[in-house]
Write a protein that holds these residues in place. Structure first.
Motif, mmCIF file in Angstrom:
data_model
loop_
_atom_site.group_PDB
_atom_site.id
_atom_site.type_symbol
_atom_site.label_atom_id
_atom_site.label_comp_id
_atom_site.label_asym_id
_atom_site.label_seq_id
_atom_site.Cartn_x
_atom_site.Cartn_y
_atom_site.Cartn_z
ATOM 1 N N ARG A 167 53.206 50.910 34.202
ATOM 2 C CA ARG A 167 51.573 50.655 34.180
ATOM 3 C C ARG A 167 51.380 49.206 33.994
ATOM 4 N NH1 ARG A 167 46.961 52.822 36.042
ATOM 5 N NH2 ARG A 167 45.128 52.336 35.127
ATOM 6 N N ASN A 168 51.857 48.601 33.050
ATOM 7 C CA ASN A 168 51.674 46.959 32.841
ATOM 8 C C ASN A 168 52.054 46.245 34.069
ATOM 9 O OD1 ASN A 168 50.990 45.874 29.903
ATOM 10 N ND2 ASN A 168 52.063 47.795 29.446
ATOM 11 N N TRP A 169 53.009 46.561 34.610
ATOM 12 C CA TRP A 169 53.506 46.030 35.993
ATOM 13 C C TRP A 169 52.550 46.206 37.179
ATOM 14 C CZ3 TRP A 169 56.961 42.248 36.992
ATOM 15 C CH2 TRP A 169 57.261 41.738 38.310
ATOM 16 N N ASP A 170 52.009 47.469 37.135
ATOM 17 C CA ASP A 170 51.082 47.650 38.427
ATOM 18 C C ASP A 170 50.063 46.782 37.937
ATOM 19 O OD1 ASP A 170 52.875 49.265 39.652
ATOM 20 O OD2 ASP A 170 52.335 51.197 38.619
ATOM 21 N N VAL A 171 49.571 46.960 36.805
ATOM 22 C CA VAL A 171 47.901 46.496 36.374
ATOM 23 C C VAL A 171 47.828 44.776 36.514
ATOM 24 C CG1 VAL A 171 46.156 46.411 34.820
ATOM 25 C CG2 VAL A 171 47.212 48.571 35.464
ATOM 26 N N HIS A 172 48.964 44.299 35.742
ATOM 27 C CA HIS A 172 48.947 42.977 35.659
ATOM 28 C C HIS A 172 49.633 41.986 36.486
ATOM 29 C CE1 HIS A 172 48.523 44.372 31.302
ATOM 30 N NE2 HIS A 172 47.219 44.115 31.636
ATOM 31 N N VAL A 173 50.575 42.633 37.454
ATOM 32 C CA VAL A 173 51.339 41.999 38.484
ATOM 33 C C VAL A 173 50.736 42.305 39.869
ATOM 34 C CG1 VAL A 173 53.439 41.135 39.150
ATOM 35 C CG2 VAL A 173 53.203 41.454 36.885
ATOM 36 N N MET A 174 51.281 43.573 40.118
ATOM 37 C CA MET A 174 51.179 44.207 41.496
ATOM 38 C C MET A 174 49.594 44.137 41.920
ATOM 39 S SD MET A 174 54.321 44.299 42.429
ATOM 40 C CE MET A 174 53.735 45.108 44.043
ATOM 41 N N ALA A 175 48.890 44.429 41.163
ATOM 42 C CA ALA A 175 47.244 44.346 41.360
ATOM 43 C C ALA A 175 46.937 42.940 41.739
ATOM 44 C CB ALA A 175 46.492 44.664 40.321
ATOM 45 N N HIS A 176 47.409 42.093 41.174
ATOM 46 C CA HIS A 176 46.815 40.677 41.642
ATOM 47 C C HIS A 176 47.665 40.289 42.992
ATOM 48 C CE1 HIS A 176 45.741 40.034 37.615
ATOM 49 N NE2 HIS A 176 46.712 39.467 37.101
ATOM 50 N N LEU A 177 48.854 40.713 43.221
ATOM 51 C CA LEU A 177 49.382 40.537 44.552
ATOM 52 C C LEU A 177 48.783 41.300 45.547
ATOM 53 C CD1 LEU A 177 51.979 39.466 46.054
ATOM 54 C CD2 LEU A 177 53.171 41.570 45.479
ATOM 55 N N ARG A 178 48.577 42.678 45.506
ATOM 56 C CA ARG A 178 48.141 43.423 46.593
ATOM 57 C C ARG A 178 46.670 42.862 46.754
ATOM 58 N NH1 ARG A 178 50.368 48.651 43.073
ATOM 59 N NH2 ARG A 178 52.536 48.776 44.445
ATOM 60 N N ALA A 179 45.828 42.466 45.837
ATOM 61 C CA ALA A 179 44.529 42.222 46.055
ATOM 62 C C ALA A 179 44.615 40.555 46.903
ATOM 63 C CB ALA A 179 43.510 41.710 44.747
ATOM 64 N N ALA A 180 45.236 39.860 46.416
ATOM 65 C CA ALA A 180 45.651 38.489 47.267
ATOM 66 C C ALA A 180 46.242 38.825 48.602
ATOM 67 C CB ALA A 180 46.693 37.757 46.567
ATOM 68 N N ARG A 181 47.030 39.775 48.839
ATOM 69 C CA ARG A 181 47.449 40.181 50.234
ATOM 70 C C ARG A 181 46.263 40.892 51.068
ATOM 71 N NH1 ARG A 181 51.514 44.528 49.026
ATOM 72 N NH2 ARG A 181 53.128 43.004 48.942
ATOM 73 N N ALA A 182 45.183 41.499 50.456
ATOM 74 C CA ALA A 182 44.245 41.969 51.343
ATOM 75 C C ALA A 182 43.273 40.875 51.577
ATOM 76 C CB ALA A 182 43.428 42.979 50.444
ATOM 77 N N VAL A 183 43.112 39.652 50.892
ATOM 78 C CA VAL A 183 42.167 38.812 51.158
ATOM 79 C C VAL A 183 42.658 37.419 52.107
ATOM 80 C CG1 VAL A 183 40.571 39.465 49.340
ATOM 81 C CG2 VAL A 183 42.239 37.523 48.913
#
Length: 272
Positions: free
Chosen positions: A105-121
């Motif tokens: 959960r820490n990895w998904d919220v604090h790392v992958m969420a940043h990556l996925r949002a950046a990937r989208a924009v």
């Protein structure tokens, strides 16, 4: 930095630092999409600034895509993305006794969420030749938080990811910043969002203090934004002598757990 009429997305914006950032951007003329897993909180903050509310669990990849699509439909292509959503659950018994679900959960919220949002924009930012990615991490991403190894490890990764975004996309006109505060008087540490009284010492800032530091850092085009300047000094000391720094942190831990019983995570900052 001119925020007037900029399309801005802030995640984790229903309270705390996120809410303060929404208000700060709105005061500077930004058009803000308020994102939070708590629908009521997102709606409330959006109403405060005339923004748009979006419900999103940033650990869900499809929800992130839908969130960016909603923001784009409302305010146009995202020009500033502030990935702020986060949580702290604590791992007071040590790194190895925290279960895999907490680490993930820490990895998904604090790392992958940043990556996925950046990937989208990023594609639209690349097309325009400008954009700004702001990752709100923590001083735990530069040092290490006692009693919460999954949080510290994921925040270190968040800082590293922000560095990579800055390195790889700077030539495209895309800026990246990472925000690393120490202690902030938010519900994460047990403070009332609206009345953060009883702060034990000057190291505990308000969410508004942090938001002000973020906008100042962006005005000054800085990558590393330290609302608590002393965090930079702590980082320097760690870099100069890692063994000495670890020994010092071990002594701090022994003082906090002086009777062998871990303290509550929310109270830990009051003892350091």
């Amino acid at each position: 930095m001119d925020f007037e009429d900029r399309s801005i997305v802030v995640t984790g914006a229903g309270r705390g630092i996120g809410r303060a950032l929404v208000h700060a951007f709105a005061r500077r003329g930004g058009r803000v999409c308020v994102v939070d897993v708590d629908s009521a909180a997102a709606e409330r903050v959006a109403a405060e600034v005339g923004g748009v509310a979006v419900t999103c669990d940033v650990a869900d990849p499809e929800a992130i895509i839908a969130m960016i699509e909603r923001a784009t439909a409302s305010h146009g292509p995202v020009e500033i993305l502030v990935s702020n959503a986060g949580f702290a659950a604590g791992a007071l018994s040590g790194p190895t006794l925290a279960d895999d679900a907490l680490w993930q959960r820490n990895w998904d919220v604090h790392v992958m969420a940043h990556l996925r949002a950046a990937r989208a924009v990023l594609p639209e930012m690349q097309r325009r030749g400008e954009g700004w990615l702001v990752n709100v991490a923590s001083a735990a991403g530069l040092l290490s938080q006692i009693g919460d190894a999954p949080y510290s490890a994921s925040k270190h990764a968040a800082v590293s990811l922000a560095q990579s975004l800055a390195i790889e996309h700077g030539h495209e006109g895309i800026r990246a910043s990472v925000v690393c505060p120490l202690y902030v008087a938010t519900p994460l540490l047990g403070y009332d969002d609206d009345h953060p009284e009883g702060r034990p010492h000057e190291r505990v800032l308000t969410a508004e203090d942090v938001a002000g530091a973020v906008l100042q850092g962006m005005d000054e085009d800085r990558f590393l934004i330290l609302p608590h300047p002393e965090a930079g000094e702590f980082l320097r000391r760690r870099a100069e002598d890692m063994d000495r720094w670890i020994s010092g942190m071990q002594r701090v831990r022994d003082r906090v757990w002086d009777d062998g019983t871990p303290v509550d995570l929310g109270a830990l900052h009051r003892l350091i």
